[in-house]
Design a protein around this motif. Structure first.
Motif, PDB file in Angstrom:
ATOM      1  N   SER A  30     -58.780  50.851  -9.828  1.00  0.00           N
ATOM      2  CA  SER A  30     -58.864  52.121 -10.546  1.00  0.00           C
ATOM      3  C   SER A  30     -58.707  51.960 -12.052  1.00  0.00           C
ATOM      4  CB  SER A  30     -57.806  53.091 -10.017  1.00  0.00           C
ATOM      5  OG  SER A  30     -56.511  52.542 -10.184  1.00  0.00           O
ATOM      6  N   SER A  31     -58.308  50.788 -12.498  1.00  0.00           N
ATOM      7  CA  SER A  31     -58.140  50.542 -13.925  1.00  0.00           C
ATOM      8  C   SER A  31     -59.286  49.740 -14.529  1.00  0.00           C
ATOM      9  CB  SER A  31     -56.823  49.787 -14.186  1.00  0.00           C
ATOM     10  OG  SER A  31     -55.716  50.534 -13.723  1.00  0.00           O
ATOM     11  N   TRP A  53     -63.775  53.072 -16.148  1.00  0.00           N
ATOM     12  CA  TRP A  53     -62.630  52.874 -15.282  1.00  0.00           C
ATOM     13  C   TRP A  53     -62.166  54.185 -14.664  1.00  0.00           C
ATOM     14  CZ3 TRP A  53     -58.106  55.399 -16.471  1.00  0.00           C
ATOM     15  CH2 TRP A  53     -58.000  55.911 -17.774  1.00  0.00           C
ATOM     16  N   ASN A  54     -62.341  55.300 -15.395  1.00  0.00           N
ATOM     17  CA  ASN A  54     -61.915  56.590 -14.855  1.00  0.00           C
ATOM     18  C   ASN A  54     -63.051  57.342 -14.188  1.00  0.00           C
ATOM     19  OD1 ASN A  54     -63.427  57.398 -17.018  1.00  0.00           O
ATOM     20  ND2 ASN A  54     -61.738  58.284 -18.174  1.00  0.00           N
ATOM     21  N   ARG A  56     -65.598  58.683 -15.405  1.00  0.00           N
ATOM     22  CA  ARG A  56     -66.180  59.800 -16.157  1.00  0.00           C
ATOM     23  C   ARG A  56     -67.437  59.417 -16.917  1.00  0.00           C
ATOM     24  NH1 ARG A  56     -60.480  61.999 -18.730  1.00  0.00           N
ATOM     25  NH2 ARG A  56     -59.531  62.647 -16.752  1.00  0.00           N
ATOM     26  N   ASN A  74     -62.145  54.780  -5.498  1.00  0.00           N
ATOM     27  CA  ASN A  74     -60.924  54.056  -5.845  1.00  0.00           C
ATOM     28  C   ASN A  74     -60.044  53.810  -4.621  1.00  0.00           C
ATOM     29  OD1 ASN A  74     -61.745  53.954  -8.494  1.00  0.00           O
ATOM     30  ND2 ASN A  74     -60.369  55.576  -9.199  1.00  0.00           N
TER      31      ASN A  74
END
Length: 127
Positions: A30-31, A53-54, A56, A74
């Motif tokens: 998730s990072s 990573w997010n 978006r 994730n």
């Protein structure tokens, strides 16, 4: 030990669809920004799509815009590439990549990427 394992490649006809998967272990998924790259025979590796990573932000190469969709789950530490309306020119070895630095996104202007790489999966599209 960091591992990226791709799956889902194969031989299809023009106009067909495929979904590639890439499972990451050894890093906090998730990072990590994730991406798909491909290399056709006799050509340089090129970026196909990336996802932040997010989740978006996404990037698509002009050649695949409107046909390919990158996504991530994730909870499963897995990234996907849905490929629709495949063309013979999509034939290549597809590699997944995870950015080595947490909370950094890929810079697609760079020829080399600071990333961990999978072993690659062959996608062949016949006309």
């Amino acid at each position: 030990q960091v591992q990226l394992v791709e799956s889902g490649g194969g031989l299809v006809q023009a106009g067909d669809s495929l979904r590639l998967s890439c499972a990451l272990s050894g890093r906090t998924f998730s990072s990590c920004a994730m991406g798909w790259f491909r290399q056709a025979q006799g050509k340089e590796r090129e970026c196909v799509a990336t996802i932040g990573w997010n989740g978006r932000s996404t990037y698509y190469a002009d050649a695949v815009k409107g046909r390919f969709t990158i996504s991530r789950d994730n909870a499963k530490s897995t990234m996907y590439l849905q490929m629709n309306s495949l063309k013979p020119e999509d034939t290549a070895v597809y590699y997944c990549a995870a950015h080595k630095l947490y909370f950094n996104n890929f810079d697609i202007t760079q020829r080399t990427q600071n990333a961990y790489w999978g072993q690659g999966t062959q996608v062949t599209v016949s006309s």
